[in-house]
Design a protein around this motif. Structure first.
Motif, PDB file in Angstrom:
ATOM      1  N   HIS A 176      29.153  24.598 -18.782  1.00 12.81           N
ATOM      2  CA  HIS A 176      29.110  25.699 -19.753  1.00 12.81           C
ATOM      3  C   HIS A 176      29.248  27.047 -19.052  1.00 12.81           C
ATOM      4  O   HIS A 176      29.952  27.948 -19.532  1.00 12.81           O
ATOM      5  N   ALA A 177      28.591  27.172 -17.885  1.00 11.79           N
ATOM      6  CA  ALA A 177      28.664  28.423 -17.127  1.00 11.79           C
ATOM      7  C   ALA A 177      30.102  28.709 -16.678  1.00 11.79           C
ATOM      8  O   ALA A 177      30.588  29.840 -16.772  1.00 11.79           O
ATOM      9  N   LEU A 178      30.787  27.671 -16.195  1.00 11.38           N
ATOM     10  CA  LEU A 178      32.180  27.844 -15.767  1.00 11.38           C
ATOM     11  C   LEU A 178      33.069  28.239 -16.947  1.00 11.38           C
ATOM     12  O   LEU A 178      33.957  29.101 -16.811  1.00 11.38           O
ATOM     13  N   ALA A 179      32.826  27.617 -18.092  1.00  6.75           N
ATOM     14  CA  ALA A 179      33.624  27.938 -19.272  1.00  6.75           C
ATOM     15  C   ALA A 179      33.425  29.392 -19.687  1.00  6.75           C
ATOM     16  O   ALA A 179      34.385  30.087 -20.070  1.00  6.75           O
ATOM     17  N   LEU A 180      32.182  29.880 -19.572  1.00  6.18           N
ATOM     18  CA  LEU A 180      31.893  31.265 -19.946  1.00  6.18           C
ATOM     19  C   LEU A 180      32.553  32.259 -18.984  1.00  6.18           C
ATOM     20  O   LEU A 180      33.079  33.292 -19.402  1.00  6.18           O
ATOM     21  N   LEU A 181      32.523  31.940 -17.695  1.00  2.00           N
ATOM     22  CA  LEU A 181      33.108  32.850 -16.702  1.00  2.00           C
ATOM     23  C   LEU A 181      34.632  32.872 -16.784  1.00  2.00           C
ATOM     24  O   LEU A 181      35.259  33.933 -16.710  1.00  2.00           O
ATOM     25  N   THR A 182      35.225  31.709 -16.905  1.00  2.00           N
ATOM     26  CA  THR A 182      36.697  31.658 -16.959  1.00  2.00           C
ATOM     27  C   THR A 182      37.242  32.083 -18.319  1.00  2.00           C
ATOM     28  O   THR A 182      38.435  32.372 -18.450  1.00  2.00           O
ATOM     29  N   GLY A 183      36.369  32.112 -19.307  1.00  2.00           N
ATOM     30  CA  GLY A 183      36.819  32.486 -20.644  1.00  2.00           C
ATOM     31  C   GLY A 183      36.786  33.974 -20.927  1.00  2.00           C
ATOM     32  O   GLY A 183      37.001  34.403 -22.068  1.00  2.00           O
ATOM     33  N   THR A 221      28.748  36.578  -7.062  1.00  2.00           N
ATOM     34  CA  THR A 221      27.931  35.382  -6.903  1.00  2.00           C
ATOM     35  C   THR A 221      26.894  35.340  -8.015  1.00  2.00           C
ATOM     36  O   THR A 221      26.079  36.250  -8.161  1.00  2.00           O
ATOM     37  N   PHE A 222      26.977  34.276  -8.819  1.00  2.00           N
ATOM     38  CA  PHE A 222      26.054  34.089  -9.929  1.00  2.00           C
ATOM     39  C   PHE A 222      25.100  32.943  -9.612  1.00  2.00           C
ATOM     40  O   PHE A 222      25.460  31.988  -8.918  1.00  2.00           O
ATOM     41  N   GLU A 223      23.887  33.046 -10.121  1.00  2.00           N
ATOM     42  CA  GLU A 223      22.920  31.949  -9.992  1.00  2.00           C
ATOM     43  C   GLU A 223      22.570  31.447 -11.379  1.00  2.00           C
ATOM     44  O   GLU A 223      22.259  32.233 -12.281  1.00  2.00           O
ATOM     45  N   GLY A 224      22.630  30.108 -11.550  1.00  2.00           N
ATOM     46  CA  GLY A 224      22.331  29.511 -12.843  1.00  2.00           C
ATOM     47  C   GLY A 224      21.189  28.532 -12.768  1.00  2.00           C
ATOM     48  O   GLY A 224      20.745  28.146 -11.680  1.00  2.00           O
ATOM     49  N   ASP A 225      20.703  28.134 -13.922  1.00  2.00           N
ATOM     50  CA  ASP A 225      19.620  27.164 -14.040  1.00  2.00           C
ATOM     51  C   ASP A 225      20.076  26.069 -15.006  1.00  2.00           C
ATOM     52  O   ASP A 225      20.319  26.327 -16.188  1.00  2.00           O
ATOM     53  N   LYS A 226      20.197  24.840 -14.487  1.00  2.00           N
ATOM     54  CA  LYS A 226      20.696  23.730 -15.304  1.00  2.00           C
ATOM     55  C   LYS A 226      19.842  23.462 -16.533  1.00  2.00           C
ATOM     56  O   LYS A 226      20.333  22.956 -17.537  1.00  2.00           O
ATOM     57  N   ARG A 227      18.561  23.802 -16.439  1.00  2.00           N
ATOM     58  CA  ARG A 227      17.667  23.539 -17.563  1.00  2.00           C
ATOM     59  C   ARG A 227      17.969  24.455 -18.746  1.00  2.00           C
ATOM     60  O   ARG A 227      17.587  24.168 -19.879  1.00  2.00           O
ATOM     61  N   GLN A 266      34.044  28.752  -6.766  1.00  2.00           N
ATOM     62  CA  GLN A 266      33.351  27.719  -5.988  1.00  2.00           C
ATOM     63  C   GLN A 266      31.947  27.496  -6.551  1.00  2.00           C
ATOM     64  O   GLN A 266      31.224  28.456  -6.832  1.00  2.00           O
ATOM     65  N   VAL A 267      31.565  26.221  -6.691  1.00  2.00           N
ATOM     66  CA  VAL A 267      30.242  25.866  -7.199  1.00  2.00           C
ATOM     67  C   VAL A 267      29.422  25.235  -6.077  1.00  2.00           C
ATOM     68  O   VAL A 267      29.911  24.369  -5.341  1.00  2.00           O
ATOM     69  N   GLU A 268      28.188  25.667  -5.937  1.00  2.00           N
ATOM     70  CA  GLU A 268      27.290  25.123  -4.910  1.00  2.00           C
ATOM     71  C   GLU A 268      26.001  24.661  -5.584  1.00  2.00           C
ATOM     72  O   GLU A 268      25.230  25.473  -6.086  1.00  2.00           O
ATOM     73  N   GLN A 318      25.336  35.293 -20.460  1.00  2.00           N
ATOM     74  CA  GLN A 318      24.358  34.490 -21.187  1.00  2.00           C
ATOM     75  C   GLN A 318      23.099  34.280 -20.358  1.00  2.00           C
ATOM     76  O   GLN A 318      23.142  34.284 -19.125  1.00  2.00           O
ATOM     77  N   GLU A 319      21.998  34.077 -21.052  1.00  2.00           N
ATOM     78  CA  GLU A 319      20.740  33.764 -20.390  1.00  2.00           C
ATOM     79  C   GLU A 319      20.902  32.462 -19.602  1.00  2.00           C
ATOM     80  O   GLU A 319      21.550  31.525 -20.048  1.00  2.00           O
ATOM     81  N   GLY A 320      20.305  32.438 -18.422  1.00  2.00           N
ATOM     82  CA  GLY A 320      20.415  31.259 -17.568  1.00  2.00           C
ATOM     83  C   GLY A 320      21.462  31.408 -16.494  1.00  2.00           C
ATOM     84  O   GLY A 320      21.619  30.540 -15.645  1.00  2.00           O
TER      85      GLY A 320
END
Length: 335
Positions: A292-299, A280-286, A308-310, A266-268
């Motif tokens: 949501h990002a974790l749900a998409l990856l684990t799903g 290693t993925f980079e996301g943008d909270k905005r 791990q989240v940083e 997904q975008e973001g």
């Protein structure tokens, strides 16, 4: 009326303009030229009684100069300061009675005396009621775990023990405000945790106003609710610590170890790297929340063995802001 009111304060210093050469040195004996250094530029802020505020900035930003004006050590070039109804630089004695301070490793302890004698010395200096004095000594001795070394001469104490003793001295006379400048500098992880816990508890329990300056951003995150960030002598940000991170630290990283192929969904959320089954993925909270990002990856139905989240730390955010400001300044100068 706020407990601390800082209105449009500035602090300028005259700096001697030194030129090379013997002739210029002789000339300076009769006529010296000076330049004006603006250490603090028209700063405004209010702090309510009982707040815990982190006051941060790079070296030379004006942090220590501001604290010294609040403590009554320096007088502003212009503007005004009011702390609990007192003008610090005009009513120095009255201001000293309502404040405590810890300035890094500059100790207020007598090298040859044990802490019990130092406590008694400060009881007499601040004219503390004896019953209240005994109550405070017992309270801080227990809270700061000083029982093992309270009867030893200060010269025999470790750095962490001295710092705890200095904190006890700063709070002993029930001040309304305490200024802390690098209170955990040079300490190990355990000592830092103990001091952070102590400051947080005292602020919550006794409603003592805390103003903390430090280069250890973990101190800010553990102790303070509010953050004032100054840059080049001016206020860049004044607000809640959480809001600062949300506004300027939208980026986050998610590291995943998975033997199967993962893909960007997904975008973001973008894939930064993939090596030895570590993604290693980079996301943008905005755009996309961490949840949501974790749900998409684990799903994705893949076998994930580690995740791990940083999130962006205050330190990394400040470095990014300062770096961006330098680049902007350089572009203006080059243009």
């Amino acid at each position: 009326m706020a407990f601390i009111e800082v209105k449009d304060i500035t602090k300028n210093y005259q700096v001697y303009k030194r030129e090379k050469g013997f002739a210029n040195n002789v000339k300076s004996l009769f006529h010296r030229e000076y330049t004006i250094k603006e250490a603090v530029k028209h700063i405004n802020f209010n702090i309510e009684e009982g707040e815990s505020v982190g006051y941060i900035g790079m070296n030379g930003a004006g942090k220590s100069t501001t604290i010294k004006m609040l403590a009554g050590v320096l007088t502003p070039t212009s503007g005004s300061i009011n702390v609990g109804g007192i003008i610090p630089y005009e009513q120095r004695k009255e201001n000293a009675r309502q404040m405590g301070a810890v300035f890094g490793q500059r100790s207020r302890l007598n090298w040859d005396l044990p802490m019990t004698d130092t406590f008694e010395l400060y009881r007499r200096m601040y004219n503390i009621n004896y019953e209240r004095f005994k109550e405070n000594v017992n309270f801080y001795t227990e809270l700061l775990d000083m029982g093992e070394f309270i009867n030893r001469p200060v010269r025999q104490l470790s750095l962490g023990e001295k710092m705890r003793a200095n904190l006890a001295i700063a709070f002993l006379h029930d001040p309304r405000v305490v200024y802390l400048d690098e209170p955990t500098i040079g300490l190990d992880v355990v000592a830092k945790a103990k001091i952070r816990e102590f400051i947080r508890e005292i602020n919550s329990k006794n409603r003592i106003t805390i103003m903390l300056t430090t280069h250890d951003m973990a101190d800010i995150e553990k102790i303070c609710d509010r953050l004032i960030f100054i840059h080049h002598g001016e206020v860049f940000y004044d607000g809640q610590v959480t809001a600062f991170k949300e506004t300027y630290g939208a980026a986050y990283k998610i590291s995943v170890i998975c033997p199967e192929q993962l893909h960007n969904v997904q975008e973001g959320l973008s894939l930064l790297s993939c090596e030895d089954n570590k993604y290693t993925f980079e996301g943008d909270k905005r755009i996309l929340s961490i949840e949501h990002a974790l749900a998409l990856l684990t799903g994705q139905g893949k076998l994930i063995s580690s995740l791990q989240v940083e999130e962006a730390s205050i330190e990394s955010i400040v470095m990014n802001i300062v770096g961006y400001a330098k680049q902007k300044t350089n572009r203006v100068e080059e243009g």
